[in-house]
Design a protein around this motif. Structure first.
Motif, PDB file in Angstrom:
ATOM      1  N   GLU A  58      -7.378  15.934   0.335  1.00 17.13           N
ATOM      2  CA  GLU A  58      -8.816  16.020   0.078  1.00 17.13           C
ATOM      3  C   GLU A  58      -9.259  17.477  -0.056  1.00 17.13           C
ATOM      4  OE1 GLU A  58     -13.036  14.207   1.830  1.00 17.13           O
ATOM      5  OE2 GLU A  58     -11.171  14.022   2.980  1.00 17.13           O
ATOM      6  N   ASP A  94      -8.001   8.852  -7.460  1.00 17.19           N
ATOM      7  CA  ASP A  94      -8.955   9.784  -8.067  1.00 17.19           C
ATOM      8  C   ASP A  94      -8.278  11.112  -8.418  1.00 17.19           C
ATOM      9  OD1 ASP A  94     -10.892   7.871  -7.759  1.00 17.19           O
ATOM     10  OD2 ASP A  94     -11.765   8.759  -5.947  1.00 17.19           O
ATOM     11  N   ASP A 112      -1.938  12.823   3.019  1.00 16.91           N
ATOM     12  CA  ASP A 112      -2.982  12.183   3.816  1.00 16.91           C
ATOM     13  C   ASP A 112      -3.798  13.229   4.582  1.00 16.91           C
ATOM     14  OD1 ASP A 112      -4.481  10.176   4.919  1.00 16.91           O
ATOM     15  OD2 ASP A 112      -3.054   9.720   6.515  1.00 16.91           O
ATOM     16  N   LYS A 169      -7.628   5.402  -2.559  1.00 16.32           N
ATOM     17  CA  LYS A 169      -8.665   5.769  -3.528  1.00 16.32           C
ATOM     18  C   LYS A 169      -8.619   7.268  -3.827  1.00 16.32           C
ATOM     19  CE  LYS A 169     -13.600   5.336  -4.525  1.00 16.32           C
ATOM     20  NZ  LYS A 169     -13.671   6.695  -5.110  1.00 16.32           N
ATOM     21  N   LEU A 170      -8.407   8.078  -2.795  1.00 16.74           N
ATOM     22  CA  LEU A 170      -8.306   9.522  -2.998  1.00 16.74           C
ATOM     23  C   LEU A 170      -7.114   9.857  -3.889  1.00 16.74           C
ATOM     24  CD1 LEU A 170      -9.130  12.435  -2.355  1.00 16.74           C
ATOM     25  CD2 LEU A 170      -7.708  12.276  -0.280  1.00 16.74           C
ATOM     26  N   THR A 179      -4.147   3.863   4.264  1.00 16.88           N
ATOM     27  CA  THR A 179      -5.480   3.266   4.288  1.00 16.88           C
ATOM     28  C   THR A 179      -6.037   3.152   2.870  1.00 16.88           C
ATOM     29  OG1 THR A 179      -6.580   5.411   4.534  1.00 16.88           O
ATOM     30  CG2 THR A 179      -5.890   4.278   6.556  1.00 16.88           C
ATOM     31  N   GLU A 180      -7.025   2.267   2.709  1.00 15.22           N
ATOM     32  CA  GLU A 180      -7.659   2.117   1.405  1.00 15.22           C
ATOM     33  C   GLU A 180      -8.366   3.398   0.948  1.00 15.22           C
ATOM     34  OE1 GLU A 180      -7.446  -0.247   3.579  1.00 15.22           O
ATOM     35  OE2 GLU A 180      -7.152  -2.184   2.619  1.00 15.22           O
ATOM     36  N   PRO A 181      -9.076   4.132   1.846  1.00 14.80           N
ATOM     37  CA  PRO A 181      -9.681   5.396   1.396  1.00 14.80           C
ATOM     38  C   PRO A 181      -8.648   6.409   0.906  1.00 14.80           C
ATOM     39  CG  PRO A 181     -10.695   4.671   3.434  1.00 14.80           C
ATOM     40  CD  PRO A 181      -9.525   3.763   3.202  1.00 14.80           C
ATOM     41  N   PHE A 182      -7.492   6.454   1.546  1.00 15.20           N
ATOM     42  CA  PHE A 182      -6.446   7.370   1.090  1.00 15.20           C
ATOM     43  C   PHE A 182      -5.912   6.958  -0.280  1.00 15.20           C
ATOM     44  CE2 PHE A 182      -1.767   8.499   1.326  1.00 15.20           C
ATOM     45  CZ  PHE A 182      -1.965   9.810   0.899  1.00 15.20           C
ATOM     46  N   LYS A 198       0.836  -1.201   0.000  1.00 12.25           N
ATOM     47  CA  LYS A 198       0.000   0.000   0.000  1.00 12.25           C
ATOM     48  C   LYS A 198       0.876   1.260   0.000  1.00 12.25           C
ATOM     49  CE  LYS A 198      -2.473  -1.224   3.589  1.00 12.25           C
ATOM     50  NZ  LYS A 198      -3.508  -1.149   4.646  1.00 12.25           N
TER      51      LYS A 198
END
Length: 478
Positions: free
Chosen positions: A301, A261, A297, A257-258, A252-255, A208
């Motif tokens: 966003e 994207d 991180d 993905k961000l 993390t997985e959400p990070f 990761k």
């Protein structure tokens, strides 16, 4: 899809194997207590011509012996020996046992595959090939597929989903990010991605982190990699320099993905403008003590949200600038087109002027004298010959000067066109520039150059006639 029960037989003896190590082509394992099941498995591999495995047996601490197929037939082969080391060529096994397209790499165990993933180099110099090729892994025992784009792993009987490549190619990244390195690297986000994953990645922290480093390297202006350090530079409202990673970030997985994207959005269109908008925000929020992954991180966003909000207004401003520059450029192009027409007419009028001047000269000079002097005398007169030679020289100098001036002017005009078009390079495509601006001017330039050739040839003919007028008239009179 499996063609026989090879993996079933392997699973039956897998609990007897230890220190398993796999890469994309070679499998090695240690058998502490050889048994008849292990022997039968190895004999099966050889009999099916799947491979000619290297099987080393230790007797004591130093002595070793390589087993051949005949040795495996011995009923006492397992007795009195220390651990066996088995080496298999998985490429041969994959080609003969598994019918799978596209070309894939085989892993006999899920754990060894995850260990392989943890050691991957995100900046592998050979990763450029994955811009157009898929990196596929068939993993025995893998229950949940993982990957995306051109990197994907599935179980032995799994099927590859269809992905549309959204991440940028390595060429796209290197056109935007300046890479300064002492070793061969390539920033190719398609080579290592997790757009789709159902697997539990909590046991893969390095994977990761490596994916995050690869994506983060697409979001900088400068990347410097040496043998011991990976450093980035962000040039926004402030200039910031930081380590790409400190090696202990928890990704993390959400990070992920961000990050994915954000990279997709930046390189979707006008990548230089979009990256600059994100860098402007990040450069203000970054702390000097944070690694770049830590800064992303915490602040990515917000930076992405602000960049998307600002992007619309920036594009509107750029459109206003574009329309203003296009209007000015069209005026300039029209003026330049008129100038080419003027140059062509100037050449024609110059030829007409010189030809008419010569006719007037002969009318008032040469022909007037011909009424008083015998025409034969004029045809051999040295004074008249000198006058004709001087006129020929004048004509030669006239056309040479005209062509030099016009060619120099044409060169300057072309240079100016290129200069003005550079202003539009951030607004229009190269094809649009050629079609809307360069091609119409090129048509005018072509007409002008054809006219130069024709006028030049006519001048040469006129010079020849004037220079040899006496001899030409002599032939007609005779």
């Amino acid at each position: 899809m499996l063609k026989n029960d090879f993996l079933t037989q392997y699973d039956l003896i897998s609990d007897k194997l230890s220190q398993i190590d796999e890469d994309t082509s070679i499998y090695t394992a240690i058998v502490q207590d050889p048994s008849i099941e292990v022997v039968n498995f190895l004999k099966k591999i050889i009999s099916l011509e799947l491979d000619d495995p290297n099987i080393f047996v230790w007797y004591g601490s130093e002595n070793s012996h390589k087993l051949e197929y005949d040795d495996l037939e011995d009923t006492d082969v397992c007795e009195g020996s220390s651990p066996w080391k088995i080496t298999l060529n998985k490429i041969n096994i994959l080609e003969k046992l598994i019918d799978f397209t596209p070309k894939a790499s085989l892993f006999l165990g899920e754990d060894s595959f995850f260990a392989f993933l943890e050691k991957l180099d995100p900046f592998n110099a050979d990763s450029r090939q994955y811009d157009s090729q898929k990196q596929t892994f068939l993993v025995n025992g893998l229950k949940h597929s993982l990957g995306g784009e051109h990197f994907y792993a599935t179980g032995i009987n799994g099927r590859l989903p269809t992905f549309n490549a959204q991440l940028p190619s390595s060429d796209d990244v290197h056109n935007l990010v300046h890479v300064n390195t002492t070793k061969m690297i390539r920033v190719c986000p398609r080579s290592l991605s997790l757009n789709q994953s159902e697997a539990n990645l909590s046991t893969l922290p390095n994977l990761k982190r490596n994916i995050a480093k690869l994506l983060a390297a697409c979001l900088v202006q400068e990347l410097r990699i040496s043998e011991s350090n990976e450093e980035i530079t962000v040039k926004g409202s402030k200039k910031q320099t930081a380590n790409l990673s400190n090696g202990v970030e928890k990704i993390t997985e959400p990070f992920l993905k961000l990050l994915n994207d954000t990279v997709t959005w930046v390189y979707e269109e006008r990548s230089e403008t979009r990256l600059q908008l994100i860098m402007d925000r990040l450069s203000l929020d970054m702390n000097d003590t944070d690694s770049y992954l830590e800064a992303l991180d915490r602040h990515l966003e917000r930076a992405l949200e602000q960049a998307k909000d600002s992007y619309t207004f920036v594009i509107l401003d750029r459109k206003d600038d574009y329309h203003k520059e296009v209007r000015d450029l069209i005026k300039d192009m029209r003026t330049q087109a008129d100038l080419y027409a003027t140059k062509t007419r100037s050449l024609v009028s110059g030829l007409a002027r010189d030809a008419l001047g010569i006719l007037v000269f002969f009318s008032f000079s040469f022909m007037a004298r011909a009424q008083r002097i015998d025409i034969a005398t004029l045809l051999t007169n040295s004074t008249m010959s000198l006058i004709l030679h001087v006129i020929s020289a004048y004509l030669a100098v006239s056309i040479i000067l005209q062509l030099m001036v016009h060619l120099r002017d044409d060169h300057l005009t072309k240079t100016e066109n290129t200069h003005w078009l550079k202003i539009l390079q951030n607004y229009t495509k190269t094809d649009d520039q050629k079609q809307n601006f360069l091609q119409p001017i090129e048509a005018r330039r072509t007409t002008f150059k054809v006219a130069m050739w024709i006028i030049g040839l006519l001048y040469l003919a006129l010079i020849y006639v004037v220079y040899n007028l006496q001899s030409i008239l002599s032939r007609f009179i005779q």
